[in-house]
Design a protein around this motif. Sequence first.
Motif, PDB file in Angstrom:
ATOM      1  N   TYR A   1      25.029  65.186  47.802  1.00 50.52           N
ATOM      2  CA  TYR A   1      25.763  64.240  46.970  1.00 50.52           C
ATOM      3  C   TYR A   1      26.519  64.929  45.832  1.00 50.52           C
ATOM      4  CZ  TYR A   1      24.012  60.513  49.803  1.00 50.52           C
ATOM      5  OH  TYR A   1      23.770  59.694  50.881  1.00 50.52           O
ATOM      6  N   VAL A   2      26.007  66.002  45.322  1.00 46.87           N
ATOM      7  CA  VAL A   2      26.756  66.785  44.329  1.00 46.87           C
ATOM      8  C   VAL A   2      28.026  67.347  44.980  1.00 46.87           C
ATOM      9  CG1 VAL A   2      26.713  68.900  42.937  1.00 46.87           C
ATOM     10  CG2 VAL A   2      24.814  67.273  42.806  1.00 46.87           C
ATOM     11  N   ALA A   3      27.917  67.778  46.239  1.00 46.03           N
ATOM     12  CA  ALA A   3      29.094  68.296  46.951  1.00 46.03           C
ATOM     13  C   ALA A   3      30.167  67.228  47.126  1.00 46.03           C
ATOM     14  CB  ALA A   3      28.684  68.866  48.310  1.00 46.03           C
ATOM     15  N   LEU A   4      29.754  65.954  47.153  1.00 46.38           N
ATOM     16  CA  LEU A   4      30.728  64.859  47.257  1.00 46.38           C
ATOM     17  C   LEU A   4      31.363  64.522  45.909  1.00 46.38           C
ATOM     18  CD1 LEU A   4      28.999  62.308  49.664  1.00 46.38           C
ATOM     19  CD2 LEU A   4      30.689  64.071  50.207  1.00 46.38           C
TER      20      LEU A   4
ATOM     21  N   SER B   1      35.096  52.962  47.867  1.00 47.98           N
ATOM     22  CA  SER B   1      36.552  53.102  47.823  1.00 47.98           C
ATOM     23  C   SER B   1      36.952  54.441  47.221  1.00 47.98           C
ATOM     24  CB  SER B   1      37.176  51.956  47.024  1.00 47.98           C
ATOM     25  OG  SER B   1      36.775  52.033  45.667  1.00 47.98           O
ATOM     26  N   ARG B   2      38.100  54.899  47.639  1.00 53.58           N
ATOM     27  CA  ARG B   2      38.756  56.094  47.106  1.00 53.58           C
ATOM     28  C   ARG B   2      40.149  55.661  46.651  1.00 53.58           C
ATOM     29  NH1 ARG B   2      35.014  59.692  46.008  1.00 53.58           N
ATOM     30  NH2 ARG B   2      34.429  57.681  45.264  1.00 53.58           N
ATOM     31  N   ASP B   3      40.791  56.477  45.842  1.00 54.26           N
ATOM     32  CA  ASP B   3      42.087  56.115  45.274  1.00 54.26           C
ATOM     33  C   ASP B   3      43.269  56.390  46.188  1.00 54.26           C
ATOM     34  OD1 ASP B   3      40.963  55.174  42.925  1.00 54.26           O
ATOM     35  OD2 ASP B   3      41.079  57.125  41.936  1.00 54.26           O
ATOM     36  N   SER B   4      43.051  57.101  47.313  1.00 55.60           N
ATOM     37  CA  SER B   4      44.145  57.411  48.234  1.00 55.60           C
ATOM     38  C   SER B   4      43.569  57.830  49.585  1.00 55.60           C
ATOM     39  CB  SER B   4      45.008  58.557  47.684  1.00 55.60           C
ATOM     40  OG  SER B   4      44.257  59.769  47.670  1.00 55.60           O
ATOM     41  N   ARG B   5      44.431  57.843  50.578  1.00 53.86           N
ATOM     42  CA  ARG B   5      44.026  58.367  51.892  1.00 53.86           C
ATOM     43  C   ARG B   5      43.609  59.825  51.765  1.00 53.86           C
ATOM     44  NH1 ARG B   5      46.526  55.906  56.775  1.00 53.86           N
ATOM     45  NH2 ARG B   5      47.086  53.789  56.189  1.00 53.86           N
ATOM     46  N   ALA B   6      44.359  60.568  50.962  1.00 53.38           N
ATOM     47  CA  ALA B   6      44.034  61.985  50.777  1.00 53.38           C
ATOM     48  C   ALA B   6      42.629  62.149  50.195  1.00 53.38           C
ATOM     49  CB  ALA B   6      45.079  62.656  49.887  1.00 53.38           C
ATOM     50  N   GLN B   7      42.258  61.280  49.255  1.00 54.87           N
ATOM     51  CA  GLN B   7      40.903  61.372  48.692  1.00 54.87           C
ATOM     52  C   GLN B   7      39.843  61.033  49.732  1.00 54.87           C
ATOM     53  OE1 GLN B   7      40.266  59.152  45.086  1.00 54.87           O
ATOM     54  NE2 GLN B   7      40.856  60.898  43.825  1.00 54.87           N
TER      55      GLN B   7
ATOM     56  N   LEU C   1      35.547  63.419  52.900  1.00 52.95           N
ATOM     57  CA  LEU C   1      34.946  63.730  54.199  1.00 52.95           C
ATOM     58  C   LEU C   1      34.828  65.228  54.400  1.00 52.95           C
ATOM     59  CD1 LEU C   1      34.014  62.029  56.808  1.00 52.95           C
ATOM     60  CD2 LEU C   1      34.963  60.760  54.907  1.00 52.95           C
ATOM     61  N   ALA C   2      35.869  65.974  54.033  1.00 55.07           N
ATOM     62  CA  ALA C   2      35.818  67.431  54.195  1.00 55.07           C
ATOM     63  C   ALA C   2      34.657  68.016  53.394  1.00 55.07           C
ATOM     64  CB  ALA C   2      37.146  68.059  53.767  1.00 55.07           C
ATOM     65  N   ALA C   3      34.471  67.546  52.168  1.00 57.47           N
ATOM     66  CA  ALA C   3      33.365  68.034  51.336  1.00 57.47           C
ATOM     67  C   ALA C   3      32.021  67.662  51.947  1.00 57.47           C
ATOM     68  CB  ALA C   3      33.481  67.474  49.915  1.00 57.47           C
ATOM     69  N   GLY C   4      31.908  66.440  52.441  1.00 57.21           N
ATOM     70  CA  GLY C   4      30.659  65.994  53.048  1.00 57.21           C
ATOM     71  C   GLY C   4      30.335  66.733  54.327  1.00 57.21           C
ATOM     72  N   LEU C   5      31.331  67.000  55.151  1.00 55.97           N
ATOM     73  CA  LEU C   5      31.110  67.748  56.382  1.00 55.97           C
ATOM     74  C   LEU C   5      30.690  69.187  56.072  1.00 55.97           C
ATOM     75  CD1 LEU C   5      34.108  66.363  58.448  1.00 55.97           C
ATOM     76  CD2 LEU C   5      31.674  65.807  58.759  1.00 55.97           C
ATOM     77  N   ALA C   6      31.323  69.784  55.076  1.00 56.98           N
ATOM     78  CA  ALA C   6      30.967  71.153  54.681  1.00 56.98           C
ATOM     79  C   ALA C   6      29.552  71.223  54.101  1.00 56.98           C
ATOM     80  CB  ALA C   6      31.986  71.685  53.667  1.00 56.98           C
ATOM     81  N   ALA C   7      29.061  70.101  53.558  1.00 58.89           N
ATOM     82  CA  ALA C   7      27.735  70.072  52.936  1.00 58.89           C
ATOM     83  C   ALA C   7      26.635  69.616  53.900  1.00 58.89           C
ATOM     84  CB  ALA C   7      27.761  69.164  51.706  1.00 58.89           C
ATOM     85  N   GLY C   8      26.958  69.501  55.186  1.00 65.20           N
ATOM     86  CA  GLY C   8      25.928  69.174  56.166  1.00 65.20           C
ATOM     87  C   GLY C   8      25.975  67.775  56.719  1.00 65.20           C
TER      88      GLY C   8
ATOM     89  N   SER D   1      39.927  54.251  56.724  1.00 64.17           N
ATOM     90  CA  SER D   1      38.539  54.563  56.423  1.00 64.17           C
ATOM     91  C   SER D   1      37.995  55.618  57.379  1.00 64.17           C
ATOM     92  CB  SER D   1      37.661  53.310  56.492  1.00 64.17           C
ATOM     93  OG  SER D   1      37.583  52.827  57.822  1.00 64.17           O
ATOM     94  N   ARG D   2      37.002  56.348  56.873  1.00 60.52           N
ATOM     95  CA  ARG D   2      36.278  57.329  57.667  1.00 60.52           C
ATOM     96  C   ARG D   2      34.807  57.230  57.318  1.00 60.52           C
ATOM     97  NH1 ARG D   2      39.140  63.092  57.238  1.00 60.52           N
ATOM     98  NH2 ARG D   2      37.563  63.577  58.803  1.00 60.52           N
ATOM     99  N   ASP D   3      33.966  57.358  58.340  1.00 59.00           N
ATOM    100  CA  ASP D   3      32.522  57.298  58.148  1.00 59.00           C
ATOM    101  C   ASP D   3      31.946  58.695  58.023  1.00 59.00           C
ATOM    102  OD1 ASP D   3      32.777  54.590  58.461  1.00 59.00           O
ATOM    103  OD2 ASP D   3      31.740  54.483  60.386  1.00 59.00           O
ATOM    104  N   LEU D   4      30.936  58.805  57.165  1.00 56.05           N
ATOM    105  CA  LEU D   4      30.227  60.062  56.953  1.00 56.05           C
ATOM    106  C   LEU D   4      28.735  59.754  56.956  1.00 56.05           C
ATOM    107  CD1 LEU D   4      30.319  63.118  56.089  1.00 56.05           C
ATOM    108  CD2 LEU D   4      30.249  62.285  53.727  1.00 56.05           C
TER     109      LEU D   4
END
Length: 140
Positions: free
Chosen positions: A21-24, A78-84, A89-96, A111-114
Amino acid sequence: MSTQIFVNLATDDLERSKAFYVALGCEINPLFTDDNAACVVWSDEVFFMVLTREFFGTFTDKPVANAHDTAQVLLAISRDSRAQVDETLAAGLAAGGTEPRPAQDMGFMYSRDLEDPDGNVLEFMYMDPAAVEAGPPDMN
């Protein structure tokens, strides 16, 4: 004081969950963190209490679900943009974490699920501000 939400999640590995969660981009509130639980701060109003599976079980008489096998809740954030959404997701995937299904692009909402390492599903989404004001196009 505004309404706050505290979502309780069970974990098999508290240190791994805190690191995830810190990685997110979340912070851990040390005042409400010990060997049994960690307070994950998303915002001034939204918190996750990540609890060891054993400690989580002290708050209910029901069996504690294994989120790898059973979905009890899907949490949309929610996030503020598609890029966010993509950055989270990239941060969450990198963190396991894992991405259990493809991205959903409905035009007005993306939307994307993690899944966190314990199998809890987090949906990160961006909705076009016009859709927030007017509702989705197919519901009008």
